[in-house]
Design an enzyme around this catalytic site. Structure first.
Site, PDB file in Angstrom:
ATOM      1  N   HIS A 181       0.841  -1.200   0.000  1.00  0.00           N
ATOM      2  CA  HIS A 181       0.000   0.000   0.000  1.00  0.00           C
ATOM      3  C   HIS A 181       0.884   1.261   0.000  1.00  0.00           C
ATOM      4  CE1 HIS A 181      -2.543  -3.061   2.200  1.00  0.00           C
ATOM      5  NE2 HIS A 181      -3.398  -2.676   1.272  1.00  0.00           N
ATOM      6  N   SER A 240       0.528  -9.143   1.580  1.00  0.00           N
ATOM      7  CA  SER A 240      -0.933  -9.125   1.682  1.00  0.00           C
ATOM      8  C   SER A 240      -1.310  -8.942   3.141  1.00  0.00           C
ATOM      9  CB  SER A 240      -1.506 -10.452   1.169  1.00  0.00           C
ATOM     10  OG  SER A 240      -2.820 -10.624   1.656  1.00  0.00           O
TER      11      SER A 240
HETATM   12  P1  AMP Z   1      -6.536  -3.967  -0.069  1.00  0.00           P
HETATM   13  O1  AMP Z   1      -6.389  -3.060   1.096  1.00  0.00           O
HETATM   14  O2  AMP Z   1      -5.980  -5.330   0.152  1.00  0.00           O
HETATM   15  O3  AMP Z   1      -7.912  -3.950  -0.663  1.00  0.00           O
HETATM   16  O4  AMP Z   1      -5.605  -3.359  -1.180  1.00  0.00           O
HETATM   17  C1  AMP Z   1      -5.676  -1.998  -1.524  1.00  0.00           C
HETATM   18  C2  AMP Z   1      -4.838  -1.782  -2.751  1.00  0.00           C
HETATM   19  O5  AMP Z   1      -3.493  -2.151  -2.477  1.00  0.00           O
HETATM   20  C3  AMP Z   1      -5.305  -2.641  -3.939  1.00  0.00           C
HETATM   21  O6  AMP Z   1      -5.243  -1.855  -5.121  1.00  0.00           O
HETATM   22  C4  AMP Z   1      -4.299  -3.750  -3.951  1.00  0.00           C
HETATM   23  O7  AMP Z   1      -4.112  -4.319  -5.227  1.00  0.00           O
HETATM   24  C5  AMP Z   1      -3.040  -3.025  -3.481  1.00  0.00           C
HETATM   25  N1  AMP Z   1      -2.067  -3.978  -2.955  1.00  0.00           N
HETATM   26  C6  AMP Z   1      -2.279  -4.930  -2.007  1.00  0.00           C
HETATM   27  N2  AMP Z   1      -1.161  -5.672  -1.825  1.00  0.00           N
HETATM   28  C7  AMP Z   1      -0.228  -5.185  -2.686  1.00  0.00           C
HETATM   29  C8  AMP Z   1       1.123  -5.526  -2.996  1.00  0.00           C
HETATM   30  N3  AMP Z   1       1.749  -6.527  -2.374  1.00  0.00           N
HETATM   31  N4  AMP Z   1       1.764  -4.798  -3.939  1.00  0.00           N
HETATM   32  C9  AMP Z   1       1.138  -3.782  -4.584  1.00  0.00           C
HETATM   33  N5  AMP Z   1      -0.149  -3.402  -4.337  1.00  0.00           N
HETATM   34  C10 AMP Z   1      -0.810  -4.092  -3.408  1.00  0.00           C
END
Ligand code: AMP
Length: 309
Positions: A41, A210
């Site tokens: 993020h 993640s």
């Molecule tokens: P989330 O909070 O998991 O819904 O993710 C929010 C944003 O962060 C989304 O656009 C995800 O694709 C991105 N994101 C999550 N993990 C990663 C990562 N390891 N590398 C790049 N972007 C990420």
């Protein structure tokens, strides 16, 4: 500048408009997240800060995209740490609305439908997930439209903001199907925003970062490394213009007993349809995306790598 936390759409509009005026800004970036932020993020936020005068990050765990109430309940919530991370990256505003603020009348009657692209891969094991995700992304993209809180008409010129600010929103390549769907939604429904995809951030041993990795035991985390290793194998073969031999990479994953493989395919990056021809005996040519999903212990993991040759 310290980050400002806002929880309502009205506050977001007025504070972002004030910042645009103060900075005489020409652009605004939005970084949608569900919180529990990590370096992935942070990379999204960093890219947005580099490219825009004003940056808003949203933190909202969207009930609409969770099929399972238990999964929703146990989704990690770490607001103070999230704000510190965003502030360190130079994000101006954090928008962390309540469920009532986003869905004041309860679940919305009208939703975005992801269509067939939302029914395959992740959608196949999480029915309705992408309808819920796109519905909230549509709302967040509307909340984040720059200039909505600027003075009306004639006063606009004296606001210091020259013309309509550029508007960009940042999504991780890690969630490749979500990114493809957001791009389609924005194109198909004419949203006035540029979607910027940000490459996946990994830990040193290759595991894609993640928010759910924290639920893996040490042993499960070690086993999970087979996902990125198998993807790397395909990437190396594509770079060497060799046949991908997807079968042998699938066997590698199947040999890890703690990993319960759901899918592992090479697909077209836009349509996510399998590129069967390119994966077997002939050297790989063109553009592809290797996508993988597996359950490791309690956690469903997804990962992917772009292939180009
Ligand atoms: P989330 O909070 O998991 O819904 O993710 C929010 C944003 O962060 C989304 O656009 C995800 O694709 C991105 N994101 C999550 N993990 C990663 C990562 N390891 N590398 C790049 N972007 C990420």
């Amino acid at each position: 500048m310290p980050i400002k936390l806002v929880t309502t759409a009205a506050e977001l509009r007025s504070h972002s408009a004030r910042l645009l005026m103060q900075k005489q800004g020409a652009s605004q970036g939005l970084v949608p997240t569900m919180g529990a932020l990590h370096e992935g993020h942070a990379q999204l936020a960093r890219t947005a800060v580099e490219q825009n005068d004003v940056v808003v990050a949203s933190i909202f765990v969207n009930p609409l995209q969770f099929g399972d109430a238990v999964d929703l309940d146990r989704y990690p919530r770490t607001l103070d740490a999230d704000l510190a991370l965003l502030e360190a990256e130079g994000v101006d505003l954090a928008f962390a609305p309540s469920v009532d603020e986003v869905y004041p009348g309860g679940e919305p009657l009208v939703r975005v439908t992801a269509g067939p692209l939302g029914e395959k891969w992740e959608g196949a094991s999480r029915p309705g997930h992408f309808d819920g995700a796109l519905t909230v992304v549509a709302k967040l993209l509307h909340y984040g439209i720059p200039g909505a809180g600027l003075p009306p008409s004639g006063a606009f010129a004296s606001s210091g903001v020259a013309g309509l600010p550029a508007y960009r929103a940042y999504f991780g390549q890690k969630d490749a199907q979500q990114l493809a769907l957001v791009r389609r939604m924005v194109a198909d429904l004419n949203f006035p925003v540029d979607i910027v995809g940000v490459p996946t951030v990994r830990s040193a041993d290759g595991l894609a970062l993640s928010s759910r990795n924290r639920f893996l035991s040490d042993e499960q985390r070690e086993a999970a490394l087979v996902l990125s290793r198998a993807l790397r194998l395909l990437e190396d073969r594509a770079n060497a213009h060799e046949p991908l031999d997807l079968g042998s990479a699938q066997d590698l994953v199947a040999s890890q007993p703690l990993v319960d493989l759901d899918y592992f395919e090479v697909v077209d990056p836009g349509t996510l349809e399998p590129l069967a021809e390119n994966c077997r005996e002939t050297p790989f040519r063109g553009e592809g995306l290797a996508i993988i999903a597996a359950k490791v212990g309690p956690v469903r993991l997804i990962d992917n790598v772009p292939l180009s040759s």
